[in-house]
Design a protein around this motif. Structure first.
Motif: not given
Length: 233
Positions: A22-31
């Motif tokens: 999900s987009s939430a997963y991808r954002w937290q991964h890169w942060i």
């Protein structure tokens, strides 16, 4: 030309694109990834300063203080990302496939097939979730290390900042410090866990490239677009 077009049509019928992350997963991964890089660099500087500030007649070149401030800022960013990801894993509606991966940990056949796949002697096993058992255990170990870094980091934080959040957390962190065996042990554990996370990152990058090359399912693309290619069932 006709045969090539027919081959393309056959591939379209055999392969479909599915949402992997999900987009939430991808954002937290890169942060989380950026935070780990900044924390590693600033953390090593705090331990052993390796930069010399520009010479100035005024005593204002507080490089150690600057590095410490960035370390603390990204430390709290990492805490937020880890807590958010933990919430998604346990309760996120779009993260059922992550939780489903736990089933394969209890299946010895999946373990054997997955090890065989990494040794290039067998095909990739059919998984219940998005992670294979080795991935799942590696990520579990990563989060154990991250929570250890967070706790030891907060203990060090309350010894520097005595007001506000530092004052609020002091009693709890002091109790944990005593259980660990003192501030010297806290620093050692924090340092060892940092090396553990660094080794995980190197292994993670290697395995991501490995799966992208041999899996041919867009494993590397998924963490950017969220989409991965699968054979139609």
């Amino acid at each position: 030309m006709i045969s090539e077009a027919n081959n393309d049509l056959e591939l379209e019928h055999e392969i479909e694109q599915e949402l992997e992350f999900s987009s939430a997963y991808r954002w937290q991964h890169w942060i989380r990834a950026v935070s780990i890089v900044v924390l590693t660099i600033t953390g090593f500087y705090i331990a052993v300063p390796f930069l010399t500030p520009a010479v100035n007649a005024d005593p204002t070149n507080f490089m150690q203080a600057l590095m410490r401030s960035w370390h603390i800022i990204f430390g709290f960013v990492l805490i937020s990302a880890v807590m958010f990801k933990s919430y998604l894993f346990m309760f996120g509606r779009k993260h059922d496939m992550e939780r489903a991966a736990f089933k394969d940990i209890l299946n010895p056949k999946i373990w054997i097939k997955q090890i065989g796949y990494y040794m290039l002697i067998s095909k990739h096993p059919k998984l219940s979730g998005v992670y294979n058992p080795i991935q799942f255990m590696a990520y579990a170990t990563l989060y154990i290390m991250l929570f250890g870094l967070i706790i030891t980091g907060l203990i060090l934080y309350v010894h520097v900042y005595h007001d506000g959040l530092g004052a609020y957390l002091y009693d709890v962190m002091k109790s944990i410090e005593v259980m660990i065996g003192g501030l010297a042990n806290v620093r050692i554990i924090h340092h060892i866990l940092t090396w553990g996370v660094m080794l995980f990152v190197l292994g993670h990058i290697y395995m991501a490239i490995y799966n992208a090359v041999f899996g041919k399912e867009g494993g590397m693309d998924a963490i950017f677009s969220g989409m991965k290619w699968h054979k139609k069932h």
